[in-house]
Design an enzyme around this catalytic site. Structure first.
Site, PDB file in Angstrom:
ATOM      1  N   GLY B  26      53.241  34.561  51.048  1.00  0.00           N
ATOM      2  CA  GLY B  26      53.297  35.863  50.376  1.00  0.00           C
ATOM      3  C   GLY B  26      52.107  36.726  50.736  1.00  0.00           C
ATOM      4  O   GLY B  26      51.185  36.283  51.422  1.00  0.00           O
ATOM      5  N   THR B  29      47.954  42.747  47.214  1.00  0.00           N
ATOM      6  CA  THR B  29      47.127  43.931  47.481  1.00  0.00           C
ATOM      7  C   THR B  29      45.884  43.563  48.269  1.00  0.00           C
ATOM      8  O   THR B  29      45.473  44.273  49.176  1.00  0.00           O
ATOM      9  CB  THR B  29      46.676  44.561  46.136  1.00  0.00           C
ATOM     10  OG1 THR B  29      47.755  44.462  45.214  1.00  0.00           O
ATOM     11  CG2 THR B  29      46.279  46.006  46.309  1.00  0.00           C
ATOM     12  N   TYR B  30      45.256  42.458  47.884  1.00  0.00           N
ATOM     13  CA  TYR B  30      43.960  42.126  48.467  1.00  0.00           C
ATOM     14  C   TYR B  30      44.012  41.061  49.554  1.00  0.00           C
ATOM     15  O   TYR B  30      43.014  40.762  50.168  1.00  0.00           O
ATOM     16  CB  TYR B  30      42.986  41.693  47.362  1.00  0.00           C
ATOM     17  CG  TYR B  30      42.397  42.870  46.635  1.00  0.00           C
ATOM     18  CD1 TYR B  30      41.306  43.550  47.158  1.00  0.00           C
ATOM     19  CD2 TYR B  30      42.947  43.321  45.443  1.00  0.00           C
ATOM     20  CE1 TYR B  30      40.761  44.641  46.508  1.00  0.00           C
ATOM     21  CE2 TYR B  30      42.409  44.411  44.785  1.00  0.00           C
ATOM     22  CZ  TYR B  30      41.314  45.067  45.321  1.00  0.00           C
ATOM     23  OH  TYR B  30      40.776  46.149  44.676  1.00  0.00           O
ATOM     24  N   GLY B  31      45.167  40.465  49.786  1.00  0.00           N
ATOM     25  CA  GLY B  31      45.205  39.449  50.836  1.00  0.00           C
ATOM     26  C   GLY B  31      46.453  38.595  50.801  1.00  0.00           C
ATOM     27  O   GLY B  31      47.394  38.868  50.060  1.00  0.00           O
ATOM     28  N   LYS B  32      46.429  37.550  51.613  1.00  0.00           N
ATOM     29  CA  LYS B  32      47.615  36.709  51.800  1.00  0.00           C
ATOM     30  C   LYS B  32      47.582  35.476  50.898  1.00  0.00           C
ATOM     31  O   LYS B  32      46.523  35.065  50.438  1.00  0.00           O
ATOM     32  CB  LYS B  32      47.686  36.258  53.263  1.00  0.00           C
ATOM     33  CG  LYS B  32      47.776  37.406  54.265  1.00  0.00           C
ATOM     34  CD  LYS B  32      47.749  36.879  55.701  1.00  0.00           C
ATOM     35  CE  LYS B  32      47.946  38.000  56.713  1.00  0.00           C
ATOM     36  NZ  LYS B  32      46.803  38.912  56.810  1.00  0.00           N
ATOM     37  N   VAL B  33      48.775  34.900  50.691  1.00  0.00           N
ATOM     38  CA  VAL B  33      48.889  33.644  49.947  1.00  0.00           C
ATOM     39  C   VAL B  33      49.467  32.593  50.899  1.00  0.00           C
ATOM     40  O   VAL B  33      50.466  32.848  51.581  1.00  0.00           O
ATOM     41  CB  VAL B  33      49.798  33.790  48.700  1.00  0.00           C
ATOM     42  CG1 VAL B  33      49.847  32.477  47.916  1.00  0.00           C
ATOM     43  CG2 VAL B  33      49.314  34.923  47.798  1.00  0.00           C
ATOM     44  N   ASP B 150      52.071  42.889  33.615  1.00  0.00           N
ATOM     45  CA  ASP B 150      52.868  43.002  34.847  1.00  0.00           C
ATOM     46  C   ASP B 150      53.873  41.856  34.938  1.00  0.00           C
ATOM     47  O   ASP B 150      54.021  41.227  35.982  1.00  0.00           O
ATOM     48  CB  ASP B 150      51.947  43.023  36.069  1.00  0.00           C
ATOM     49  CG  ASP B 150      52.670  43.492  37.342  1.00  0.00           C
ATOM     50  OD1 ASP B 150      53.712  44.171  37.210  1.00  0.00           O
ATOM     51  OD2 ASP B 150      52.212  43.172  38.445  1.00  0.00           O
TER      52      ASP B 150
END
Lengths: 314, 317
Positions: B26, B29-33, B150
């Site tokens: 995935g 906003t701030y980076g990948k998983v 959220d």
């Protein structure tokens, strides 16, 4: 909120504003719109249990030295001044001092490194703002009189604070309890002046004590009681506390001790300044021997870990 | 929580040394998983990589809130477990944070999609179990003074084998205290956004999460989003068409909200028209989750006690 609680609310004002220097601080008292299926009594019980986990208790082996105490007062003055400049909530300033004290309870800073204390105060206020504020300014907005730190240096200090505090930043403060205790204690009094006075008392004592030494709930109860009545005996304090369903979770000895501490500081302040016995010193400037020198830049050298910095050139 | 100790004299492995990345699962906003394997134990974990690309921002507020909130909540079985936070550097020498989470093999969005693709209905007892777990997790968050803000199927992780559900992605979560703070209303995926947020309320409470839970409940039954608007206005109109256009009688104070305008007047329809297949008790619970007036909306704790869940075996949940 549970019906039994709603009916027991003693202050029926929904909202009161703390006006300070022309600004309004919105403060909403407990009301039905906050129903989360947990009564206020339960909520406060959960918070008091969390205080124990967070380790708010006096540690006789951990006493700040004189130079740290002086540097700490300067740091608090800067935090309060910057809070006003950047329009932060008072709670944000208080939270940043809690981080500051928590950090210094776990790590020591050498007395010649006054720049490190300055850097620590910026990092703590920046982190508190990120936790509490809706609009967080860039790191360049956190200005000191005597040093200039690059963004990446502040970021490194933020990371050091976070790792030292093990990212446990959702720390409880007395403000989490204020509406509850004011509502329980105030009876006929309108809460607004009581709340404002309690806030002032909390901020006055903040400069004098390591915030890790006292549970926030104890500070909140003691400050509220002083704001209401400065003549209470120990028995009277215990009687007042017995009106709180959670009073068994609070040590009346600790509350009375802090009540007396606030009293003493209140009297000292009254003697020193007849006009404003308790004043939030947000207008006071950071004063230090280095303040007269030109701004100096601190950078971490690449070979050093984020826990150390090179002092500014002499 | 096994947070790494970074005190003096403690050797700490970097993320690169400690983990073997297996695949990207995935992007946020701030980076990948990534799905990754912990080299020391062979355990599969999820690595959430966060770039600190802005020197002028420092540690991103979303990361700070997410980690600190998870430090508080991670002991609950229905909140995803944060196992560690590791620090490293990327090729450009920028600081990178890796949040190490327990690995969950799917999420509710994918789970619903798999049923939609095969044309099958999600079994009613499965829906009931998932809803109970969701209410339990949210009740735990709310009891500890945390709003998620959220909630959506994508943020609800699942284990396909055990059917365990866990709340994740607390980057927008906030501690609420009484006093309730003024919050930004530029949050929450539109489809699950409560009407008070859409109408510009800045003082809001746990009820925003309950609205989202209600929308998710309906989606589990129909396999379609209940209110699928593509703008704030369209989102409101979708809600009004089903639940009726609110007024001062059903929702005191609604016309004083910042973004209130004169809207087309619709009468409320029966929820059963939008969520066919949900039994009477389910519809009753759903209607309490979708109350217009936030203070009248059911709490997560009360929802767990609703008769809809009476025939559920709660022992293992």
């Amino acid at each position: 909120m549970d019906d039994d609680l709603s009916s027991s609310l003693l202050c029926h004002e929904n909202e009161t504003c703390l006006k300070e220097g022309g600004e309004e601080l919105e403060y909403q008292f407990a009301g039905s719109q906050h129903d989360c299926g947990v009564s206020e009594d339960e909520r406060v019980g959960i918070l008091i249990e969390r205080e124990i986990v967070l380790g708010f208790k006096r540690d006789e082996s951990m006493v700040f030295g004189d130079w740290v105490k002086r540097a700490r007062v300067e740091a608090i003055n800067w935090i309060l001044k910057t809070r006003a400049t950047l329009g932060f909530r008072f709670e944000t300033a208080y939270l940043s001092v809690t981080y500051f004290d928590r950090f210094l309870s776990r790590r020591s800073i050498d007395s010649e490194k006054s720049w490190a204390i300055r850097l620590l105060s910026i990092a703590c206020l920046s982190l508190a703002a990120k936790m509490e504020e809706c609009n967080v300014p860039g790191l360049s907005e956190f200005k000191l009189d005597d040093y200039s730190f690059e963004g990446k240096v502040i970021q490194k200090m933020e990371l050091l604070v976070l790792s030292t505090l093990e990212w446990e930043m959702g720390i409880i403060t007395p403000f989490d309890f204020l509406s509850y205790f004011i509502t329980k204690f105030c009876k006929e009094s309108p809460p607004s002046p009581i709340f404002y006075k309690t806030m002032q008392l909390i901020f006055t004592t903040m400069k004098e004590v390591n915030l890790m030494d006292h549970k926030p709930s104890v500070i909140a109860v003691a400050a509220t009681l002083v704001a209401m009545d400065q003549q209470l005996t120990r028995d009277a304090v215990e009687l007042k506390m017995s009106s709180i369903p959670q009073h068994r979770l609070l040590e009346s000895k600790d509350v009375f001790e802090y009540y007396n501490l606030i009293q003493r500081l209140y009297e000292e302040n009254t003697k020193s300044d007849t006009h404003t016995p308790i004043e939030m010193t947000e207008s006071s400037r950071v004063t230090s021997s280095a303040a007269m020198t030109k701004r100096r830049r601190l950078t971490f050298s690449d070979d050093e870990g984020s826990s150390h910095g090179k002092g500014p050139p002499g | 929580m096994e947070m790494e100790k970074t005190g003096a004299g403690v050797a700490v492995l970097s993320a690169k040394e400690a983990f073997e990345k297996l695949e990207k699962v995935g992007e946020g906003t701030y980076g990948k998983v990534y799905r990754a394997r912990e080299k020391a134990t062979g355990k599969i974990v999820a690595l959430k990589k966060t770039r600190l690309h802005e020197d002028q921002e420092g540690v991103p507020p979303t990361t700070l809130r997410e980690v600190s909130i998870l430090r508080m909540l991670s002991r609950d079985p229905h909140v995803v477990r944060l196992m560690d936070v590791k620090q490293g550097q990327n090729k450009e020498g920028k600081t990178v944070l890796y949040l190490v989470f327990e690995y969950m093999d799917t999420d509710l969005k994918k789970f619903i999609r798999s049923f939609r693709q095969t044309g099958q209905s999600i079994p009613p007892q499965t829906i009931k179990s998932l809803m109970y777990q969701l209410c339990k997790g949210i009740a735990f968050c709310h009891g500890h003074g945390i709003l998620h803000r959220d909630l959506k199927p994508h943020n609800l992780l699942m284990d396909r084998k055990t059917m365990m559900l866990k709340i994740a992605d607390l980057g927008l979560a906030r501690a609420f205290t009484v006093p309730i703070k003024k919050y930004t209303h530029e949050i929450l995926t539109l489809w699950y956004r409560a009407p008070e947020v859409l109408l510009g309320a800045t003082h809001y409470s746990m009820a925003v999460d309950i609205w989202s839970v209600g929308c998710i409940f309906a989606e589990l039954v129909t396999k379609q989003a209940l209110f699928a608007g593509d703008s704030e206005l369209q989102q409101l109109l979708h809600i009004f068409r089903l639940l009726g256009t609110p007024n001062e009688e059903v929702w005191p104070g609604v016309s004083k909200l910042k973004d209130w305008h004169e809207y087309p007047q619709w009468n409320p329809k029966s929820l059963s028209t939008a969520v066919p297949g949900l039994d009477e008790l389910g519809l009753d619970l759903l209607s309490q989750m979708l109350e217009y007036e936030p203070s009248k909306r059911i709490s997560a704790k009360k929802a767990m006690e609703h008769a809809y869940f009476n025939d559920l075996d709660k022992g293992h949940l």
